[in-house]
Design an enzyme around this catalytic site. Structure first.
Site, PDB file in Angstrom:
ATOM      1  N   ASP A 188       0.830  -1.198   0.000  1.00 20.82           N
ATOM      2  CA  ASP A 188       0.000   0.000   0.000  1.00 20.82           C
ATOM      3  C   ASP A 188       0.867   1.251   0.000  1.00 20.82           C
ATOM      4  O   ASP A 188       2.013   1.230   0.463  1.00 20.82           O
ATOM      5  CB  ASP A 188      -0.907   0.035   1.233  1.00 20.82           C
ATOM      6  N   ARG A 189       0.300   2.330  -0.472  1.00 20.72           N
ATOM      7  CA  ARG A 189       1.032   3.599  -0.584  1.00 20.72           C
ATOM      8  C   ARG A 189       1.711   3.993   0.724  1.00 20.72           C
ATOM      9  O   ARG A 189       2.881   4.402   0.733  1.00 20.72           O
ATOM     10  CB  ARG A 189       0.062   4.714  -1.012  1.00 20.72           C
TER      11      ARG A 189
END
Length: 421
Positions: A188-189
């Site tokens: 995830d970012r």
């Protein structure tokens, strides 16, 4: 169209790819040819670093996508207005009238156009990338076949929505000239940790095959709210989409199988640091399962919120229907929440331009990006001041500590926030 990411504008399910800033608009030369968005990114976009945060100047780009199944039979401007939540509600219609949207290589100015299966869509837009922390991408290992790094938090792995240059692949290309890397898995970012890339097709195929066969051991570290139980907790709740356009998931009976094993390392009486082994790799799996167990990840903007119900989604007790939950979560993270204050003049101008009675002369297909202005009159980000990005948007207390099989193993040091003081 534009925009995706985590919050507030996570449209990761609609992945559109930017085209070279030096190219003129033109028809597709080969409809079946895959375009590598990294090779077409502008290389010298100005940026500045303020308080450790990297801000990129806006630039013009072409986004490409193909018709999704749920779009078929619907008007194009209605689809884009509903899917791309980071724009003004009238943006898609105006962009169409202005000739900025191309369907199957042809300029599309018909605002009533109905999307068909297989349609290829190009959209020329003013791109404002989200800021990221100015942190190095540390190399863990490199061979002729493999490239392994420690991903810092705040930037996604690959191009998505408003992130292109501000991605791991984008930064490796712009800063180090690295190209041709193949993504073996994703983080995830806002997640940090071990990230693997293949350098060739054979390695890509080999590693992805072993991943699908469940041969990878995946170990994560997270910090959660509350005092986690001393005994190992196993969560096998199925996970499925809640807000498709934002990539937000939830525990639901019709979801995909998922399994996570949690073990507490230590607690300070308020929060706990927990080791997690996942046997599947569902989107946001650890975040959703920790929420279900009643110990959401500390500071998680999406899953650690009362919008999920009085107990923040513990035991999937949302106290509302899935439709109601979807709408509430969507509204909590819509892009308008990031605007410092509304711009009435901009809103009025957009209403006027969208009116059927307002004629607009389409832009010339031969228009180059160099001929475009720095300010775009219909770009929301050019016209509305944004709030300062909070720290918990950049970093999630979730770290990929180690990936391994019987043949190889890659790990990082424990992140500072996970070390017991």
């Amino acid at each position: 169209m534009s925009d995706t990411t985590d919050v507030p504008e996570n449209q990761r399910k609609i992945e559109e790819k930017p085209e070279n800033s030096s190219l003129k608009r033109k028809k597709f030369e080969d409809p079946n040819k895959k375009v590598d968005p990294l090779e077409e990114l502008p290389m010298k976009v100005p940026f500045k670093i303020v308080d450790g945060v990297r801000h990129l100047a806006p630039y013009w780009a072409c986004y490409r996508t193909r018709t999704k199944g749920r779009w078929i039979g619907r008007k194009m401007v209605e689809v884009f207005s509903g899917e791309f939540l980071s724009t003004n509600r009238n943006y898609a219609k105006i962009a169409c009238k202005m000739g900025r949207i191309y369907v199957n290589g042809e300029q599309m100015t018909d605002v009533d156009y109905v999307m068909r299966n297989g349609d290829r869509v190009e959209h020329w837009a003013h791109r404002h990338e989200h800021p990221i922390r100015d942190l190095p991408i540390r190399v863990i290992s490199e061979t002729d076949d493999l490239f392994v790094v420690e991903k810092p938090p705040s930037l996604p792995v690959h191009t998505c929505g408003q992130y292109a240059i501000h991605t791991v692949l984008g930064q490796l290309r712009v800063n180090e000239g690295r190209t041709g890397l193949r993504v073996l898995h994703r983080l995830d970012r806002a997640t940090s940790g071990v990230l693997l890339f293949a350098k060739n097709y054979e390695t890509d195929l080999e590693f992805k095959t072993t991943l699908k066969q469940g041969e990878w051991s995946k170990e994560y570290i997270c910090k959660v709210d509350g005092v986690f139980p001393d005994e190992e907790q196993v969560c096998e709740q199925p996970i499925g989409p809640l807000v498709i356009s934002m990539g937000i998931q939830c525990v639901r009976p019709d979801g995909k199988d998922a399994k996570s094993r949690f073990r507490k390392l230590w607690s300070d009486g308020t929060q706990s640091v927990v080791q997690v082994h996942i046997e599947t790799g569902r989107t946001h799996q650890i975040r959703v399962h920790s929420q279900f167990l009643g110990h959401p990840i500390a500071g998680d903007q999406i899953y650690n919120s009362a919008v999920w119900g009085p107990t923040k989604g513990k035991n999937a007790d949302y106290q509302k229907s899935f439709d109601e939950l979807c709408e509430d979560v969507r509204n909590t993270h819509k892009c308008e929440n990031w605007h410092e204050k509304p711009n009435p003049e901009f809103e009025q101008r957009m209403e006027h331009l969208a009116a059927d009675t307002t004629p607009i002369t389409p832009e010339a297909p031969s228009l180059t990006l160099e001929q475009r202005p720095e300010f775009d009159e219909i770009c929301q980000k050019c016209n509305v001041e944004s709030k300062k990005v909070p720290e918990n948007h950049f970093q999630l207390y979730l770290h990929c500590l180690k990936y391994e099989t019987k043949k190889w193993s890659f790990k990082t040091e424990m992140p500072d926030w996970a070390v017991q003081k």
